[in-house]
Design an enzyme around this catalytic site. Structure first.
Site, PDB file in Angstrom:
ATOM      1  CD  GLU A 109      -2.969   0.665   2.355  1.00 19.80           C
ATOM      2  OE1 GLU A 109      -3.449  -0.477   2.440  1.00 19.80           O
ATOM      3  OE2 GLU A 109      -3.200   1.570   3.171  1.00 19.80           O
ATOM      4  CG  ASP A 110       1.348   2.984   3.152  1.00 18.96           C
ATOM      5  OD1 ASP A 110       0.444   3.419   2.424  1.00 18.96           O
ATOM      6  OD2 ASP A 110       1.194   2.697   4.344  1.00 18.96           O
TER       7      ASP A 110
END
Ligand code: MN
Length: 767
Positions: A109-110
């Site tokens: 996600e990051d």
């Protein structure tokens, strides 16, 4: 001199300490997070000595490398977060696959890392779990709520094939809740509310009592800080006495167990704040009316011993009638098992006793996670299989639901498994959620029966449709052809089936009207610009619909009918430039639809203009937005917009009871949030009137002290009224003050509560 490279030491090597090397970062330099990682490895080694630590170490190094340079809101290195999530998982006694996935859970996600990278490095299983907890790309969603709903849906789908997905999500949420203080108040409230609405009930449904309790108490302080503080103060006031009492009871019982040769461990507890709060609210009780505020728990070696202890306890203390429950013979839907009884000790103190075996205790505290304690394989027990059955059913059901929020509300209903057993006149059993109505009953028979319900008989007597059904009720439904569902039914139906059917019917019929209206608005607008609609095909409308993120002409027309998009803008998209040459008269005649259309789907920012009560949507000065009178939201509160017919957009507090009933028409909901004043603006921030009711002792100087607190904070008092409490006990002071935001309000309330003799301060939603 030989230099040992601890980081490359294989965990399997006999000579090497499996923990060696942990205190060194990837590059060999001392790392501030190293001690915490060491602690993680120690926890895993203590809980699961046979597990391979290598994959955990590898995941840690990977995580360190890819989150390098990222910071959390607290200012700490980001990597602390996945590490703490892994720690929670290790304490749940999860296996090394889950712990590695926990360390990697935010990587996709990051960071630029992909799911495929994870699969290559750590295998398909870890990749699948990480994929399951990864949120869907933000840009795909119209608003925050849809996004939230889709993310939950995605997680549940992944959880059906691997339960560790939800366990990591819960651990993730737990750590985020523990560190919530670093976020802005609005984010705090949104996250805390989501925790109370979805994650804590999910933990409950999965039998994870301990985790649920912690999530609830953490969320409670943000969702309702005033009630939280008040209740924790009340509990603190009785804590010393309560604990002393419980210790006495425990030692008496231990002595008696010994006399009878029963092995058992006796524990005690004071009820958790949030569950206490819920009980007091639901049943309108004061703290001293809560019979299970104080409780002891006996953990025995066998089921037989449970019943023996049960008898023993009733021979020592008098049981309260009606409070004996045998959840061993009849487990709760989440497989909770225990014997419960409430007894009265000398001096009139009541307390609850829970008796269960060690295994039952483990299941009650850890639920589905208990499975991993002793087993390393992925095989799942029959009980865990049943725990997942409802998720499967829900996932199956969701295929029919197009609106993500519909899915979410169904989930919320299904998270509360309490049931009531009712009967048809012919004796067929109909199982409904607790507090279900005859309308729920009717829909469970058949959709058509539900839609045409006009009345009901319970046990032979006519009743209102909103009557709450009880166990054993015999229900007869009266129908009439041509009769149709009422929107009002949504305020009392409980089953997801009935609610879905009613909403479906209403949506269909509302949509028809909205489409008709939308078509007329577009035709009228076209006439004004002398534009012939005949030259456009359905495909043209579909193209425009696509620009608004919708798929069909019908949706587009309905959107215009509801006022979400302007007819003029739709025309302009059909034929660019067609509505540009406008005379002032035409402009004036075009109402305000241009503004609404431009809002499209993005989150709307609202603020109060120049101290007046008028709300504005940023960049859309002519769109009427107003604070709903039922809840009067103030800055810093979570808010939600609802497109009314002809009156503009009503902004409600997310906590407003009306919101739940309004939101089912997802077409008309828009996301709104408080905006900061425009840059360089010298306008003073708006103040909002808020009504506060102070319950206090009736003494001289009280009113003066209260008003001093308010005016010392440079706060205007619009009105104040003081009168004796009608129940003859103390006084009630009714203030209307002008507040800046939630922080300001909480500061004032806290200060007022500190005044000696003040018993409670409550905010009224209506002013
Ligand atoms: Mn996370």
């Amino acid at each position: 001199m030989a230099i040992v490279q601890p980081a490359t030491t294989k965990a399997g090597s006999e000579l090497a300490d499996p923990l060696a090397g942990a205190a060194t970062g990837v590059a060999g330099a001392p790392d501030p997070t190293a001690a915490r990682f060491l602690h993680l490895l120690e926890t895993v080694r203590a809980n699961r000595p046979a597990d391979d630590l290598e994959i955990i170490r590898k995941a840690w190094e990977f995580s360190l490398e890819h989150h390098r340079g990222q910071l959390r809101a607290s200012g700490e290195p980001y990597v602390i977060h996945p590490l703490e999530v892994a720690q929670v998982l290790a304490e749940m006694k999860m296996d090394s696959t889950a712990i590695a996935a926990g360390l990697l859970h935010d990587a996709v996600e990051d960071t630029p890392v992909t799911s495929a990278d994870i699969a290559t490095m750590f295998g398909e299983q870890v990749a699948h779990i990480v994929e399951g907890v990864t949120k869907i790309d933000k840009i795909q969603f119209a608003n925050r709520e849809d996004r939230q709903a889709e993310n939950v849906r995605k997680m549940l789908l992944a959880m059906v094939t691997d339960v560790r997905v939800v366990l990591i999500k819960l651990a993730d949420r737990l750590h985020n809740m523990r560190t919530l203080e670093h976020l802005k108040p609005e984010r705090q409230q949104a996250i805390a509310r989501e925790t109370l609405e979805i994650y804590a009930p999910l933990a409950h449904r999965l039998g994870m009592g301990k985790l649920r309790g912690e999530l609830e108490d953490l969320a409670f302080r943000y969702v309702d800080p005033v009630a939280y503080e008040q209740l924790s103060r009340q509990v603190e006031e009785m804590r010393a006495e309560g604990e002393a009492f419980l210790r006495r009871v425990v030692s008496q019982l231990e002595e008696r167990l010994q006399q009878h040769g029963i092995q058992g461990q006796v524990q005690w507890r004071i009820k958790r704040l949030y569950s206490l709060h819920q009980k007091m609210q639901d049943q309108h009780l004061t703290i001293d009316q809560i019979y299970d505020l104080l409780a002891i728990r006996v953990i025995t070696q066998s089921v037989q011993d449970c019943y023996a202890v049960f008898g023993l306890i009733h021979s020592m203390w008098r049981p309260v009638p009606g409070r004996i429950k045998d959840f061993i013979a009849m487990p709760r839907p989440n497989f909770y098992q225990s014997l419960h009884t409430t007894v009265i000790a000398g001096g009139g103190h009541q307390f609850e006793v829970q008796i269960r075996t060690e295994e039952m205790h483990r299941v009650a505290e850890e639920g589905i996670a208990a499975h991993w304690k002793y087993k390393a394989d992925d095989a799942i027990s029959a009980r865990d299989e049943q725990r997942l059955a409802w998720v499967r059913q829900l996932v199956e059901w969701q295929r029919e639901m197009t609106d993500p929020n519909e899915f979410l509300s169904t989930l919320k209903i299904d998270l509360y498994p309490e049931e009531v057993y009712t009967f048809t006149p012919k004796g067929k059993v109909v199982v409904l959620p607790k507090d279900a109505s005859p309308v729920d009953f009717a829909y469970s028979i058949h959709t058509e029966v539900g839609n045409t319900t006009t009345g009901a008989k319970v046990n032979g007597r006519m009743v209102q449709l909103r009557t709450r059904l009880r166990n054993g009720d015999i229900v007869e439904i009266l129908t009439q052809t041509g009769h149709t569902p009422s929107r009002d039914w949504l305020s009392f139906t409980k089953s997801s089936r009935a609610r879905n059917k009613i909403k479906h019917w209403l949506n269909e019929h509302q949509r028809e009207r909205a489409m008709e209206l939308g078509r007329k608005l577009i035709e009228r607008e076209a006439r004004k610009y002398k534009l012939s609609l005949n030259k456009f095909q359905e495909a043209d409308f579909v193209r425009v619909a696509g620009e608004y993120g919708m798929g069909t002409q019908a949706e587009l027309l309905a959107g215009v009918g509801f006022g979400k998009y302007s007819a003029r803008q739709v025309l302009n998209k059909l034929e660019p430039g067609s509505t540009m040459a406008v005379t002032p008269e035409q402009e004036a005649a075009s109402e305000h639809h241009g503004a609404v259309g431009a809002m499209s789907d993005a989150v709307k920012r609202v603020f109060f203009g120049k101290g007046s009560d008028s709300l504005q949507v940023e960049g859309q000065d002519d769109l009427l937005v107003y604070r709903a009178r039922c809840c009067n939201p103030i800055r810093g509160e979570e808010i939600i917009g609802y497109v009314t017919r002809g009156k503009g957009v009503a902004v409600h507090a997310r906590s407003c009871p009306n919101v739940q009933n309004l939101l089912y028409e997802s077409d008309r909901r828009i996301s709104v949030e408080w905006a900061s004043p425009p840059e360089g603006s010298t306008a003073k921030p708006a103040r909002y009137p808020v009504r506060l009711i102070v319950y206090c002792d009736d003494r001289t100087g009280m009113l003066k002290e209260l008003t001093a607190i308010i005016s010392d904070d440079d706060t205007n008092i619009r009105s104040v009224d003081s009168k004796p409490n009608p129940d003859g006990n103390g006084a009630i002071v009714d203030f209307v003050i002008e507040t800046l935001d939630v922080r300001h309000l909480n500061r004032l309330v806290t200060a007022m509560r500190r005044v000696p003799g003040v018993r409670d301060v409550q905010r009224m939603q209506k002013v």
